[in-house]
Design a protein around this motif. Structure first.
Motif, PDB file in Angstrom:
ATOM      1  N   ALA A  72      39.972  41.497  37.657  1.00 56.03           N
ATOM      2  CA  ALA A  72      38.511  41.380  37.671  1.00 56.03           C
ATOM      3  C   ALA A  72      38.017  41.008  39.072  1.00 56.03           C
ATOM      4  O   ALA A  72      37.026  41.562  39.556  1.00 56.03           O
ATOM      5  N   ARG A  82      38.346  44.186  41.324  1.00 59.81           N
ATOM      6  CA  ARG A  82      37.263  45.158  41.077  1.00 59.81           C
ATOM      7  C   ARG A  82      35.961  44.683  41.716  1.00 59.81           C
ATOM      8  O   ARG A  82      35.250  45.453  42.377  1.00 59.81           O
ATOM      9  N   GLY A 133      44.269  39.030  33.651  1.00 58.73           N
ATOM     10  CA  GLY A 133      43.159  39.914  33.991  1.00 58.73           C
ATOM     11  C   GLY A 133      42.203  39.296  34.993  1.00 58.73           C
ATOM     12  O   GLY A 133      41.298  39.979  35.489  1.00 58.73           O
ATOM     13  N   ARG A 159      34.464  34.879  34.600  1.00 57.09           N
ATOM     14  CA  ARG A 159      33.214  35.252  35.259  1.00 57.09           C
ATOM     15  C   ARG A 159      33.495  35.360  36.753  1.00 57.09           C
ATOM     16  O   ARG A 159      34.073  34.438  37.342  1.00 57.09           O
ATOM     17  N   ALA A 162      40.601  38.098  30.508  1.00 56.92           N
ATOM     18  CA  ALA A 162      39.661  38.747  31.407  1.00 56.92           C
ATOM     19  C   ALA A 162      38.247  38.689  30.863  1.00 56.92           C
ATOM     20  O   ALA A 162      37.286  38.543  31.612  1.00 56.92           O
ATOM     21  N   SER A 163      38.079  38.778  29.541  1.00 55.07           N
ATOM     22  CA  SER A 163      36.733  38.767  28.975  1.00 55.07           C
ATOM     23  C   SER A 163      36.053  37.413  29.152  1.00 55.07           C
ATOM     24  O   SER A 163      34.835  37.327  29.157  1.00 55.07           O
ATOM     25  N   ALA A 203      36.586  33.599  40.733  1.00 51.43           N
ATOM     26  CA  ALA A 203      36.775  33.846  39.299  1.00 51.43           C
ATOM     27  C   ALA A 203      36.788  32.481  38.649  1.00 51.43           C
ATOM     28  O   ALA A 203      37.513  31.582  39.084  1.00 51.43           O
TER      29      ALA A 203
END
Length: 194
Positions: A130, A133, A126, A10, A6-7, A70
């Motif tokens: 992401a 959200r 993730g 983008r 997830a980190s 994403a």
């Protein structure tokens, strides 16, 4: 292939230059949402009718739609040097076009979360969370009081994902793939207190 975390993901608004990549992504991810009895021919027909490059160009040009992608950072080992799309969402503003959904959705203005697709190899990384959200944030920014979606009643993985993100079943509707009528849940996520 290394899974993205997830980190490293983008989330950004899709642009017209993403149309071809979105069409490829849709062709790879739509089958993941289909009930097991859906034939390959029915899936291919649905993709051809809804997920071509020209379709995405139209979706991207539509002011009532918000598409988010994403993407993973560019892999230095790949020749293209471009970020790779892992998933996308599509929000559609306005009154629900499906009469069953319209009667089930409890608040207005409503926005439909029409597409939530992530590549199979990115499930559990993730990336989907992401995207969700960011999609809920985009719906709030668009002034929606609630977000709704339709999900096949047999898609337990997707239903659990939506429930983890605050959606609850509010009704039922139908969806046609390959001439077969499928039963979908209508799920809703209020964005403001009732």
């Amino acid at each position: 292939m290394t899974q993205s975390t997830a980190s490293a993901v983008r989330i950004r608004p899709a642009t017209m230059t993403d149309a071809a990549a979105l069409a490829s992504l849709a062709a790879a991810t739509f089958p993941l949402a289909c009930p097991p009895h859906t034939t390959p021919e029915a899936i291919a027909d649905f993709i051809a009718r809804n997920f071509g490059v020209e379709h995405f160009e139209g979706y991207l040009a539509d002011p009532d739609r918000i598409l988010l992608v994403a993407e993973a950072p560019a892999d230095p080992a790949e020749a293209s040097g471009h970020p790779r799309l892992l998933g996308y969402t599509m929000l559609i503003g306005g009154e629900p076009g499906d009469p069953d959904a319209a009667s089930a959705v409890t608040a207005r203005p409503a926005i439909e979360l029409s597409k939530v697709y992530v590549l199979a190899e990115s499930h559990g990384t993730g990336a989907g969370a992401a995207l969700m959200r960011a999609s809920l944030d985009a719906a709030r920014a668009a002034g929606a009081a609630t977000v709704w979606l339709g999900v096949n009643e047999e898609n337990a993985r997707a239903i659990a994902f939506y429930e983890r993100h605050g959606f609850a079943k509010v009704g039922d509707k139908h969806f046609v793939v390959g001439g077969r009528v499928e039963d979908d849940w209508v799920m809703e996520h209020p964005l403001v207190a009732p």
